[in-house]
Design an enzyme around this catalytic site. Sequence first.
Site, mmCIF file in Angstrom:
data_model
loop_
_atom_site.group_PDB
_atom_site.id
_atom_site.type_symbol
_atom_site.label_atom_id
_atom_site.label_comp_id
_atom_site.label_asym_id
_atom_site.label_seq_id
_atom_site.Cartn_x
_atom_site.Cartn_y
_atom_site.Cartn_z
ATOM 1 N N HIS A 95 -4.336 -18.898 -6.517
ATOM 2 C CA HIS A 95 -4.204 -19.273 -5.109
ATOM 3 C C HIS A 95 -3.254 -20.455 -4.916
ATOM 4 O O HIS A 95 -2.674 -20.605 -3.849
ATOM 5 C CB HIS A 95 -5.598 -19.518 -4.516
ATOM 6 N N HIS A 153 -5.229 -5.638 -4.035
ATOM 7 C CA HIS A 153 -6.630 -5.668 -4.488
ATOM 8 C C HIS A 153 -7.261 -6.900 -3.821
ATOM 9 O O HIS A 153 -7.254 -7.990 -4.388
ATOM 10 C CB HIS A 153 -6.704 -5.801 -6.004
ATOM 11 N N SER A 198 -7.956 -14.565 -1.542
ATOM 12 C CA SER A 198 -6.533 -14.494 -1.207
ATOM 13 C C SER A 198 -6.263 -14.006 0.231
ATOM 14 O O SER A 198 -5.353 -14.530 0.892
ATOM 15 C CB SER A 198 -5.780 -13.638 -2.223
ATOM 16 N N GLU A 247 -8.549 -2.519 -0.278
ATOM 17 C CA GLU A 247 -9.687 -2.799 -1.162
ATOM 18 C C GLU A 247 -10.497 -1.504 -1.245
ATOM 19 O O GLU A 247 -10.653 -0.803 -0.254
ATOM 20 C CB GLU A 247 -10.524 -3.946 -0.573
ATOM 21 N N ASN A 285 -6.379 2.766 -2.292
ATOM 22 C CA ASN A 285 -5.975 2.376 -3.641
ATOM 23 C C ASN A 285 -4.761 1.438 -3.561
ATOM 24 O O ASN A 285 -3.720 1.799 -3.018
ATOM 25 C CB ASN A 285 -5.625 3.648 -4.418
ATOM 26 N N GLY A 286 -4.906 0.269 -4.138
ATOM 27 C CA GLY A 286 -3.850 -0.733 -4.057
ATOM 28 C C GLY A 286 -2.533 -0.280 -4.660
ATOM 29 O O GLY A 286 -1.459 -0.613 -4.149
ATOM 30 N N ASP A 300 -3.643 -8.008 -7.799
ATOM 31 C CA ASP A 300 -4.710 -8.771 -8.454
ATOM 32 C C ASP A 300 -5.860 -7.847 -8.877
ATOM 33 O O ASP A 300 -6.977 -7.958 -8.367
ATOM 34 C CB ASP A 300 -5.191 -9.851 -7.451
#
Length: 280
Positions: free
Chosen positions: A19, A42, A100, A118, A143-144, A164
């Site tokens: 971060h 993510h 995030s 997510e 799906n990221g 991530d």
Amino acid sequence: MLSYRHSFHAGNHADVLKHSVQSLIIESLKEKEKPFFYLDTHSGAGRYQLRSEHAERTGEYQEGIGLLWQRNDLPEELAAYMSVVHNFNRSGTLRYYPGSPLIARQLLRPQDKIYLSELHPSDFPLLRSEFQKDERAKVQRANGYQQLKSQLPPPSRRGLILIDPPYEIKTDYQEVVKGIQEGYKRFATGSYALWYPVVIRQQIKRMLKELEATGIRRILQIELAVKPDSDQRGMTASGMIVINPPWKLEQQMHTVLPWLHNALVPSGIGHYLVNWVVPE
Ligand code: SAM
């Protein structure tokens, strides 16, 4: 398989590193008036309760944000990140940790856009409810890795993509490289920030080799280790791979990393590094 819950780990040393880098890139993007796009592939739940059973069970935040948030000698590079943490903890007690997406929510401007994905059935609704009233944001149960194809390039042609994954399946180490390649094909001028854990050093070396082999240039590696590498289970370090970093980031990390390392690991074990995997 979606067994990973970030609520066990929120605010740990790896989140602090991730971060810090995320907020520095966002602050650099804000130096131009032109809007930009933030994609979080993510995203997690968004907000984490540090007094929850999950967070208290591991106590990881106490060795991460817990050691930092009341320090009064922070380098100015950490001011934006820490302002978000303070905003969530105005009572003076550390109760919440902003993930995030919420760091982006506070730091982005009205003209910028936020796209969050997510997959977890429990975390997705929490994330969605955080952003219900935010007109800049789109939150999808998706799906990221797919978003790196479907959401790029963004109309603004400027942006940060945070990747991530939990790395709970070993193929994540290859998926991230493929995902970045897909994204880069569509949006070569974006900044990409990939988080990685050091559990088995060999996995990271392999991932870096695969990234190098893509031919992508301007790849900066940032790493903070709280322990030496080990064959035992458990994360000893974490890092961020940043493609197309803002020009100031390398220099900023030369200030931030020694400070963070000293604050998080006063005994001095472990290490930190800033290194071009592939230069210009
Ligand atoms: N980025 C968040 C932050 O910094 O606050 C933390 C994210 S956490 C490390 C990883 C998240 O990815 C988990 O919430 C998990 O449910 C989610 N996830 C796992 N596989 C996914 C996938 N293929 N697409 C989107 N999300 C996924």
